[in-house]
Design a protein around this motif. Structure first.
Motif, PDB file in Angstrom:
ATOM      1  N   GLY A   1      13.833 -34.792 106.637  1.00 38.68           N
ATOM      2  CA  GLY A   1      13.241 -35.899 107.369  1.00 38.68           C
ATOM      3  C   GLY A   1      12.933 -37.039 106.413  1.00 38.68           C
ATOM      4  O   GLY A   1      12.643 -36.818 105.232  1.00 38.68           O
ATOM      5  N   ARG A   2      13.010 -38.264 106.901  1.00 39.40           N
ATOM      6  CA  ARG A   2      12.716 -39.419 106.060  1.00 39.40           C
ATOM      7  C   ARG A   2      11.234 -39.497 105.724  1.00 39.40           C
ATOM      8  O   ARG A   2      10.386 -39.039 106.492  1.00 39.40           O
ATOM      9  N   GLN A   3      10.930 -40.061 104.558  1.00 34.92           N
ATOM     10  CA  GLN A   3       9.563 -40.308 104.111  1.00 34.92           C
ATOM     11  C   GLN A   3       8.707 -39.046 104.150  1.00 34.92           C
ATOM     12  O   GLN A   3       7.559 -39.069 104.554  1.00 34.92           O
ATOM     13  N   GLY A   4       9.312 -37.939 103.750  1.00 36.12           N
ATOM     14  CA  GLY A   4       8.567 -36.695 103.641  1.00 36.12           C
ATOM     15  C   GLY A   4       8.285 -35.987 104.950  1.00 36.12           C
ATOM     16  O   GLY A   4       7.572 -34.979 104.970  1.00 36.12           O
ATOM     17  N   VAL A   5       8.828 -36.480 106.062  1.00 36.77           N
ATOM     18  CA  VAL A   5       8.622 -35.826 107.356  1.00 36.77           C
ATOM     19  C   VAL A   5       9.431 -34.539 107.413  1.00 36.77           C
ATOM     20  O   VAL A   5      10.607 -34.516 107.053  1.00 36.77           O
TER      21      VAL A   5
END
Length: 285
Positions: free
Chosen positions: A168-172
């Motif tokens: 997931g983007r940005q640590g998601v």
């Protein structure tokens, strides 16, 4: 990005995936209808394994991804499920849509190069989805790019074996909402080396009412592994989202660096995808 136990080298984020063909695989049969239950296992090629949420994901048999015009073609239904995405079929347009983390890509059809992003904008996937033996294959990179909720990177481990990392983007964290997550995660325990065994070849043959899987792996931990220090886990997820979990003892003897090993396990049903993990204990980095 650092993945414990994998010791990967960054190979760079890519937009057009040029995937290195890994080991050949004889794999599990996908069972879309009851009539396929007694069919013989089909031959496929295993493209480099995907690493999703720090777990390897393998697509067996006729579901095995392949490359076309430089893009990785994935079986869209099993791939979406392995991410935790939602899949819907539009009867009127005879197309599918994929939704993940609040983003949607729709109007995906076999033979049609364009699809529609969540804001209604049409975009080109570069390669048209293909229907092969009842399975719809879709180019992975443009679909994930339009979803804007996941990112991917090509990497090499410390013996130059390819890994495709999807996160997931940005640590998601990607949802992966299948029932197998209700079990205790086989990951991240203190003092353990995670995923020291790279999955190279997966084969399958019928066995009674189920299947016998044979997984060939390579020790990429960078260590000589002592007897009894390793364990493996296979999670076979079928078309209904039901998971069969098999935990396997590691090598009975000492395992040299870069050694090739194989393990065999029985499962009671075919699977759309297989989640694979391994670990070792008591190793110092």
């Amino acid at each position: 990005m650092n993945h414990p136990g994998c010791q990967v080298r960054r190979f760079g984020r890519i937009r057009s995936l040029v995937i290195l063909l890994c080991a050949g695989i004889l794999a599990m049969v996908y069972v879309p209808t009851p009539s396929a239950v007694n069919a013989a296992p089909v031959m496929g090629n295993q493209i480099q394994p995907l690493l999703i949420n720090n777990s390897y994901v393998l697509f067996p048999g006729k579901l095995a991804p392949y490359t076309q015009a430089g893009k990785l073609m994935v079986p869209i239904r099993p791939f979406a499920k392995s991410l935790g995405a939602q899949l819907a079929y539009n009867v009127q347009t005879k197309s599918i849509s994929v939704s993940l983390l609040g983003q949607t890509v729709s109007h995906i059809r076999a033979g049609q190069t364009t699809a529609e992003a969540g804001d209604g904008t049409a975009f080109s996937m570069g390669v048209a989805p293909v229907l092969r033996d009842g399975v719809l294959f879709v180019p992975m990179s443009p679909v994930l790019g339009a979803l804007k909720s996941a990112r991917w990177e090509n990497m090499l481990n410390n013996i130059n074996r390819p890994i495709l990392v999807v996160q997931g983007r940005q640590g998601v964290t990607l949802p992966q909402t299948e029932p197998w997550l209700s079990t205790t995660p086989f990951t991240g325990l203190s003092g353990e080396n995670y995923n020291p065994f790279y999955p190279a070849v997966l084969t399958q043959e019928p066995s009674g009412k189920g299947y016998r899987l044979r997984l060939s792996v390579i020790n990429t931990s960078g260590f000589v592994l002592p007897k009894g220090s390793a364990a493996l886990e296979l999670i076979a997820v079928d078309s209904q989202g039901q998971a069969i979990i098999r935990k396997i003892p590691g090598p009975a003897g000492q395992t040299p660096k870069a050694a090739a090993l194989s393990f065999t396990v029985n499962i009671p049903s075919a699977a759309e995808y297989v989640i694979y993990n391994s670990r070792t204990a008591g190793l110092e980095h």
